[in-house]
Motif scaffolding. Structure first.
Motif, PDB file in Angstrom:
ATOM      1  N   ILE A 106       0.832  -1.202   0.000  1.00 55.77           N
ATOM      2  CA  ILE A 106       0.000   0.000   0.000  1.00 55.77           C
ATOM      3  C   ILE A 106       0.869   1.256   0.000  1.00 55.77           C
ATOM      4  CG2 ILE A 106      -0.165   0.165   2.519  1.00 55.77           C
ATOM      5  CD1 ILE A 106      -3.214   0.587   0.405  1.00 55.77           C
ATOM      6  N   GLN A 107       2.061   1.097   0.522  1.00 54.42           N
ATOM      7  CA  GLN A 107       2.947   2.243   0.668  1.00 54.42           C
ATOM      8  C   GLN A 107       3.244   2.937  -0.656  1.00 54.42           C
ATOM      9  OE1 GLN A 107       6.238   1.398   3.134  1.00 54.42           O
ATOM     10  NE2 GLN A 107       7.339   3.256   2.602  1.00 54.42           N
ATOM     11  N   TYR A 108       3.170   2.167  -1.744  1.00 57.16           N
ATOM     12  CA  TYR A 108       3.519   2.760  -3.030  1.00 57.16           C
ATOM     13  C   TYR A 108       2.334   3.399  -3.719  1.00 57.16           C
ATOM     14  CZ  TYR A 108       7.622   0.179  -1.860  1.00 57.16           C
ATOM     15  OH  TYR A 108       8.706  -0.289  -1.181  1.00 57.16           O
ATOM     16  N   MET A 109       1.179   3.356  -3.066  1.00 53.06           N
ATOM     17  CA  MET A 109       0.032   4.036  -3.659  1.00 53.06           C
ATOM     18  C   MET A 109       0.165   5.528  -3.413  1.00 53.06           C
ATOM     19  SD  MET A 109      -3.943   2.987  -3.288  1.00 53.06           S
ATOM     20  CE  MET A 109      -4.541   4.161  -2.105  1.00 53.06           C
ATOM     21  N   LYS A 110      -0.330   6.309  -4.382  1.00 50.43           N
ATOM     22  CA  LYS A 110      -0.272   7.756  -4.243  1.00 50.43           C
ATOM     23  C   LYS A 110      -1.032   8.174  -2.982  1.00 50.43           C
ATOM     24  CE  LYS A 110      -1.667  11.802  -6.745  1.00 50.43           C
ATOM     25  NZ  LYS A 110      -3.055  11.981  -7.150  1.00 50.43           N
ATOM     26  N   GLY A 111      -0.453   9.073  -2.222  1.00 50.06           N
ATOM     27  CA  GLY A 111      -1.129   9.542  -1.018  1.00 50.06           C
ATOM     28  C   GLY A 111      -0.794   8.733   0.219  1.00 50.06           C
ATOM     29  N   VAL A 112       0.010   7.691   0.045  1.00 44.14           N
ATOM     30  CA  VAL A 112       0.417   6.886   1.195  1.00 44.14           C
ATOM     31  C   VAL A 112       1.935   6.901   1.305  1.00 44.14           C
ATOM     32  CG1 VAL A 112       0.335   4.631   2.308  1.00 44.14           C
ATOM     33  CG2 VAL A 112      -1.527   5.349   0.811  1.00 44.14           C
ATOM     34  N   GLY A 113       2.421   7.485   2.373  1.00 44.82           N
ATOM     35  CA  GLY A 113       3.860   7.433   2.631  1.00 44.82           C
ATOM     36  C   GLY A 113       4.116   6.452   3.756  1.00 44.82           C
ATOM     37  N   PRO A 114       5.346   6.426   4.241  1.00 48.37           N
ATOM     38  CA  PRO A 114       5.679   5.492   5.325  1.00 48.37           C
ATOM     39  C   PRO A 114       4.807   5.674   6.568  1.00 48.37           C
ATOM     40  CG  PRO A 114       7.650   6.550   4.456  1.00 48.37           C
ATOM     41  CD  PRO A 114       6.496   7.195   3.780  1.00 48.37           C
ATOM     42  N   ALA A 115       4.500   6.907   6.916  1.00 51.87           N
ATOM     43  CA  ALA A 115       3.739   7.142   8.146  1.00 51.87           C
ATOM     44  C   ALA A 115       2.324   6.586   8.015  1.00 51.87           C
ATOM     45  CB  ALA A 115       3.685   8.642   8.454  1.00 51.87           C
ATOM     46  N   ARG A 116       1.674   6.904   6.895  1.00 51.15           N
ATOM     47  CA  ARG A 116       0.314   6.379   6.706  1.00 51.15           C
ATOM     48  C   ARG A 116       0.337   4.869   6.543  1.00 51.15           C
ATOM     49  NH1 ARG A 116      -2.971  10.783   3.187  1.00 51.15           N
ATOM     50  NH2 ARG A 116      -3.462  12.057   5.022  1.00 51.15           N
ATOM     51  N   ALA A 117       1.379   4.371   5.896  1.00 50.42           N
ATOM     52  CA  ALA A 117       1.483   2.917   5.725  1.00 50.42           C
ATOM     53  C   ALA A 117       1.515   2.244   7.093  1.00 50.42           C
ATOM     54  CB  ALA A 117       2.727   2.559   4.918  1.00 50.42           C
ATOM     55  N   ARG A 118       2.215   2.882   8.038  1.00 49.29           N
ATOM     56  CA  ARG A 118       2.281   2.300   9.386  1.00 49.29           C
ATOM     57  C   ARG A 118       0.907   2.293  10.047  1.00 49.29           C
ATOM     58  NH1 ARG A 118       7.332   4.362   9.763  1.00 49.29           N
ATOM     59  NH2 ARG A 118       6.615   6.374  10.519  1.00 49.29           N
ATOM     60  N   LEU A 119       0.191   3.406   9.883  1.00 50.25           N
ATOM     61  CA  LEU A 119      -1.156   3.468  10.469  1.00 50.25           C
ATOM     62  C   LEU A 119      -2.067   2.429   9.830  1.00 50.25           C
ATOM     63  CD1 LEU A 119      -1.629   7.339  10.705  1.00 50.25           C
ATOM     64  CD2 LEU A 119      -1.331   5.733  12.589  1.00 50.25           C
ATOM     65  N   LEU A 120      -1.954   2.299   8.510  1.00 45.55           N
ATOM     66  CA  LEU A 120      -2.794   1.320   7.810  1.00 45.55           C
ATOM     67  C   LEU A 120      -2.463  -0.098   8.257  1.00 45.55           C
ATOM     68  CD1 LEU A 120      -2.763   2.970   4.287  1.00 45.55           C
ATOM     69  CD2 LEU A 120      -4.805   2.526   5.665  1.00 45.55           C
ATOM     70  N   ALA A 121      -1.172  -0.332   8.484  1.00 44.19           N
ATOM     71  CA  ALA A 121      -0.763  -1.674   8.916  1.00 44.19           C
ATOM     72  C   ALA A 121      -1.439  -2.029  10.231  1.00 44.19           C
ATOM     73  CB  ALA A 121       0.755  -1.741   9.056  1.00 44.19           C
ATOM     74  N   ARG A 122      -1.650  -1.000  11.061  1.00 38.17           N
ATOM     75  CA  ARG A 122      -2.345  -1.238  12.319  1.00 38.17           C
ATOM     76  C   ARG A 122      -3.756  -1.759  12.101  1.00 38.17           C
ATOM     77  NH1 ARG A 122      -2.113   3.867  16.085  1.00 38.17           N
ATOM     78  NH2 ARG A 122       0.112   4.160  15.781  1.00 38.17           N
ATOM     79  N   LEU A 123      -4.318  -1.386  10.957  1.00 42.82           N
ATOM     80  CA  LEU A 123      -5.671  -1.863  10.632  1.00 42.82           C
ATOM     81  C   LEU A 123      -5.610  -3.177   9.869  1.00 42.82           C
ATOM     82  CD1 LEU A 123      -7.230   1.492   9.399  1.00 42.82           C
ATOM     83  CD2 LEU A 123      -7.321   0.502  11.685  1.00 42.82           C
ATOM     84  N   GLY A 124      -4.415  -3.718   9.711  1.00 41.53           N
ATOM     85  CA  GLY A 124      -4.279  -4.965   8.966  1.00 41.53           C
ATOM     86  C   GLY A 124      -4.183  -4.747   7.463  1.00 41.53           C
ATOM     87  N   VAL A 125      -3.993  -3.498   7.046  1.00 40.00           N
ATOM     88  CA  VAL A 125      -3.933  -3.203   5.609  1.00 40.00           C
ATOM     89  C   VAL A 125      -2.480  -3.046   5.176  1.00 40.00           C
ATOM     90  CG1 VAL A 125      -4.496  -1.510   3.826  1.00 40.00           C
ATOM     91  CG2 VAL A 125      -6.181  -2.097   5.571  1.00 40.00           C
ATOM     92  N   ARG A 126      -2.006  -3.979   4.365  1.00 38.61           N
ATOM     93  CA  ARG A 126      -0.646  -3.888   3.868  1.00 38.61           C
ATOM     94  C   ARG A 126      -0.581  -3.755   2.351  1.00 38.61           C
ATOM     95  NH1 ARG A 126      -0.816  -6.605   8.322  1.00 38.61           N
ATOM     96  NH2 ARG A 126       0.532  -5.872   9.993  1.00 38.61           N
ATOM     97  N   THR A 127      -1.625  -4.223   1.700  1.00 39.61           N
ATOM     98  CA  THR A 127      -1.636  -4.165   0.232  1.00 39.61           C
ATOM     99  C   THR A 127      -2.916  -3.489  -0.236  1.00 39.61           C
ATOM    100  OG1 THR A 127      -2.831  -6.247   0.009  1.00 39.61           O
ATOM    101  CG2 THR A 127      -0.434  -6.396   0.149  1.00 39.61           C
ATOM    102  N   ILE A 128      -2.919  -3.175  -1.542  1.00 35.76           N
ATOM    103  CA  ILE A 128      -4.116  -2.595  -2.148  1.00 35.76           C
ATOM    104  C   ILE A 128      -5.308  -3.524  -1.928  1.00 35.76           C
ATOM    105  CG2 ILE A 128      -5.114  -1.841  -4.332  1.00 35.76           C
ATOM    106  CD1 ILE A 128      -2.750  -0.191  -3.886  1.00 35.76           C
ATOM    107  N   THR A 129      -5.056  -4.814  -2.112  1.00 36.98           N
ATOM    108  CA  THR A 129      -6.144  -5.779  -1.941  1.00 36.98           C
ATOM    109  C   THR A 129      -6.689  -5.737  -0.519  1.00 36.98           C
ATOM    110  OG1 THR A 129      -4.868  -7.138  -3.428  1.00 36.98           O
ATOM    111  CG2 THR A 129      -6.775  -8.148  -2.431  1.00 36.98           C
ATOM    112  N   ASP A 130      -5.784  -5.680   0.453  1.00 39.53           N
ATOM    113  CA  ASP A 130      -6.241  -5.582   1.844  1.00 39.53           C
ATOM    114  C   ASP A 130      -7.205  -4.410   2.002  1.00 39.53           C
ATOM    115  OD1 ASP A 130      -4.594  -7.645   2.557  1.00 39.53           O
ATOM    116  OD2 ASP A 130      -3.012  -6.370   3.388  1.00 39.53           O
ATOM    117  N   LEU A 131      -6.838  -3.307   1.380  1.00 42.30           N
ATOM    118  CA  LEU A 131      -7.651  -2.098   1.527  1.00 42.30           C
ATOM    119  C   LEU A 131      -9.022  -2.306   0.882  1.00 42.30           C
ATOM    120  CD1 LEU A 131      -7.572   0.851   2.539  1.00 42.30           C
ATOM    121  CD2 LEU A 131      -6.874   1.508   0.236  1.00 42.30           C
TER     122      LEU A 131
END
Ligand code: ADP
Ligand code: MG
Length: 718
Positions: free
Chosen positions: A21-46
């Motif tokens: 997910i980190q490589y999606m536009k609008g997601v940097g390392p910080a947001r990627a970390r927050l998303l990971a907390r929700l169990g979201v690591r990939t586009i599919t997860d999202l």
């Protein structure tokens, strides 16, 4: 949907969907970390993380019709924007916008968000959603959600049915919606359909890209339901393909170890027991012994209520294995339980010449080395232990049978690691949290299921009482009475989910308070997970020897502890525990000849909380309690497969089923889909076991992508 030309390989696309997910536009390392907390690591997860609920913001109201206090949605033109600091409230920045829709003027106000002024171009169309206030002659909304309309663009946050996601601090709904919408535009819209057309038609389900969009940003609530049904069905279909595929693979295996003739060893064992086996025990033992003789390795779940006598069943299986010339291993989730199994099995099997050893983390170096040697060269017939059994340097001489107690407390990886210590060994997993048979079959589709549905005779049920905190003095006076009559008691301290350490402190503190107060003069000791092995052993030994009157413990005593003279179980703040957990704790008493008691101390705050405790007071049937628990909490909580994982409860302690958590389906709510999926999966594997036909190929790839499992080749599924 934009369908790809036939034959176009979706592999690259699949890789892209699963890209971090980190490589999606609008997601940097910080947001990627927050998303990971929700169990979201990939586009599919999202994309597969569906909204927790929907909010209908599609009905627009004219400004003139807005009523004070209502929550409404309004559409209009931005007529004026001001930013100012009110003199009377120092440090406050206000943004105030006037919006007109021809019927009236709405004043939207934001506090300390000066940047909002830049997001509101004069003359632009905007939709606002929020609570209406009519005051000082103005119609206002304080801090409304809003969205400026751009020509040809759909709105995301207002003016439609809006998704509301489970989130975490630092990730707003607005950000989540924007990311999901982007993922839908960039990936979801071209997602290749992989569900075979026939199945989709049969169940009247929308195609993939449609379903993904409507699941998040539905045109209507009905469209959302249809979309969810599609995603539920596809998930359960893959889940069943996985389980049935595994089952077929297993049934096609042949055992590496054939047991030699054990003569009348098993019969002698049973004849020597101080009791007669129950009918259920005899039936289940026959099922297991048949498995051990059959050409395919056993893979069986043994479920039975607390006290139904699983241990002697396991002992019989181990004895048959050892008598046939192989070794057996029993893995338990805690050192206390492993230690107890060790003592029990030694008492049962030692007279028959079976060598039982204990392997746990707390052994001294030399003792451990000695034990490992005995396991390696085959002098040890049965090894009982914790996950210390799966450490790398533990090797078996000839491992035939693996028994796992309280299987839901282990991950699939740990069970697999133990299995790998042998060559296709037999596996028996045991659980004291039984679930209804039909559900067990679908859920543990790759296992055969045996159920002990009968308790040994002559056991008076434990009398259970729910008592408010104000009755504590009477409760502990009763404990005292029982102790004076020669019995022993457990006191379980309140559950503190997150921390062993806090839990240990709580137990120590409670013990101190009891010693100084209501249990003064009694021998009160503590047992918790933070104690050293020797300390714990000493305590358990003292308890068995009757040298402790009251044991104040954490939930380390939840499983397996068996001290027949203990007749009272007091559970403090009982409403914090799950029903099945309370039932397990209650199972620690009522194991001897004396009448036993379980007292649940709590002031439940809700009607539901009261109902839960009442359920326990009324029934001692573990199956009924498990069903109630499933109704109240969902099956995931119960067996560790959390369909609602993510959100708030994703901490390390969460038990893992390991079959890849279901992210969309709910095994109770979606039971009808579960059955359809199971039938369809079986039919598919029957005609095309490897999923190799052109019309199934994408399905096969989806299975691999979702569960990392390859479909089974050349195997007939019965
Ligand atoms: P669980 O299924 O909870 O693991 P256990 O195997 O610990 O149950 O058995 C509970 C108690 O019941 C033990 O003390 C055991 O010796 C006893 N027990 C087991 N089978 C029988 C039986 N058929 N008749 C009487 N007592 C039994
Ligand atoms: Mg047990």
């Amino acid at each position: 949907m934009r369908r790809r030309p036939a034959g176009d390989e979706p592999t690259a696309e699949a890789a892209r969907d699963a890209s971090p997910i980190q490589y999606m536009k609008g997601v940097g390392p910080a947001r990627a970390r927050l998303l990971a907390r929700l169990g979201v690591r990939t586009i599919t997860d999202l994309l597969y993380r569906l909204p927790r609920r929907l909010e209908d913001r599609s009905h627009l109201r004219r400004i003139v019709d807005l009523l004070h206090g209502s929550v409404d949605t309004v559409r209009g033109t931005i007529a004026r924007v001001e930013k100012f600091r009110p003199r009377r409230r120092h440090g406050l920045v206000l943004v105030k916008a006037a919006v007109t829709d021809g019927s009236g003027v709405l004043h939207a106000v934001w506090f300390n968000q000066p940047y909002i002024a830049q997001q509101l171009p004069l003359g632009a169309e905007v939709i606002l959603h929020g609570r209406v206030q009519r005051q000082a002659g103005e119609i206002q909304m304080a801090a409304p959600e809003f969205e400026v309309l751009e020509a040809g663009e759909e709105t995301l946050h207002v003016g439609r049915i809006v998704p509301v996601y489970g989130s975490t601090e630092g990730l707003s709904q607005r950000v989540l919606r924007t990311l999901v919408a982007r993922a839908l535009d960039e990936y979801g819209a071209t997602a290749a359909e992989w569900l075979p057309e026939t199945l989709r038609r049969r169940h009247g389900l929308p195609d993939l890209s449609d379903a993904l969009r409507q699941a998040h940003f539905p045109d209507t609530l009905a469209a959302h339901e249809a979309a969810r049904a599609r995603l539920v069905y596809e998930e359960l279909l893959l889940f069943q393909l996985l389980l049935l595929g595994r089952k077929a693979a297993r049934e096609a295996e042949t055992r590496a170890i054939r047991y030699g003739d054990a003569g009348d060893l098993v019969a002698r064992f049973h004849a020597g027991l101080p009791y007669a086996l129950t009918g259920a025990q005899r039936r289940v033992i026959a099922e297991i012994l048949r498995d051990l003789e059959s050409p395919a390795p056993m893979n069986r779940l043994l479920q039975g209520d607390v006290g139904s006598g699983k241990t002697v069943v396991a002992a019989t299986a181990l004895l048959r294995c050892v008598g046939g010339g192989a070794q057996g291993a029993l893995m338990a989730p805690t050192e206390i339980l492993a230690g107890q199994h060790y003592l029990t099995l030694r008492a049962l099997l030692d007279p028959l010449g079976v060598g039982v050893v204990l392997l746990i983390g707390g052994l001294s170096r030399s003792a451990r080395q000695e034990t490992i040697e005995r396991v390696r060269d085959g002098r040890a017939d049965v090894v009982v232990g914790t996950h210390a059994l799966i450490e790398e340097d533990v090797a078996f001489h000839r491992l035939g049978l693996v028994v796992v107690d309280e299987q839901h407390r282990f991950g699939v990886a740990q069970r697999a690691a133990l299995r790998r210590k042998g060559e296709r060994p037999d596996v028996l997993v045991m659980t004291a949290t039984p679930i209804p048979r039909t559900l067990a079959l679908t859920l543990y589709g790759d296992l055969d299921v045996s159920t002990l549905d009968e308790l040994p005779p002559g056991r008076a049920p434990v009398r259970t009482y729910a008592r408010p905190c104000s009755r504590r003095p009477q409760v502990y006076a009763f404990v005292r009475e029982q102790v004076e009559a020669g019995r022993q008691a457990y006191v379980v301290c309140p559950l503190i989910e997150e921390s062993d350490k806090l839990q240990a402190e709580a137990a120590t503190e409670l013990a101190g308070r009891l010693r100084d107060g209501p249990l003064r003069g009694l021998r009160v000791e503590v047992l918790h997970g933070r104690m050293k092995v020797e300390e714990r052993d000493r305590t358990m030994h003292a308890l068995r020897a009757g040298a402790i009157d009251a044991l104040v413990a954490t939930t380390v005593i939840e499983v397996g502890i068996d001290v027949p003279n203990a007749t009272v179980m007091v559970i403090e703040d009982a409403d914090r525990f799950g029903l099945s957990q309370l039932h397990q704790l209650r199972g620690r008493v009522g194991r001897g000849a004396h009448q036993s008691y379980c007292i649940l101390i709590a002031d439940p705050a809700t009607e539901q909380g009261r109902a839960r405790l009442q359920a326990l007071v009324e029934t001692s049937d573990g199956f009924r309690i498990a069903e109630r628990d499933i109704e109240l909490r969902g099956v995931g909580e119960l067996i560790g497969l959390s369909p609602r994982a993510g959100d708030d409860r994703e901490h390390a302690g969460l038990r893992q089923h390991g079959l890849g958590d279901l992210r969309v389906a709910d095994l109770i709510r979606d039971q009808a889909w579960l059955h359809r999926a199971r039938q369809d999966a079986a039919a598919l594997l029957r005609v095309d076991p490897g999923l190799r036909r052109p019309e199934h190929r994408r399905l096969g790839r989806a299975l691999a992508a979702r569960f990392g499992a390859a479909p089974v080749e050349n195997v007939e599924v019965g």
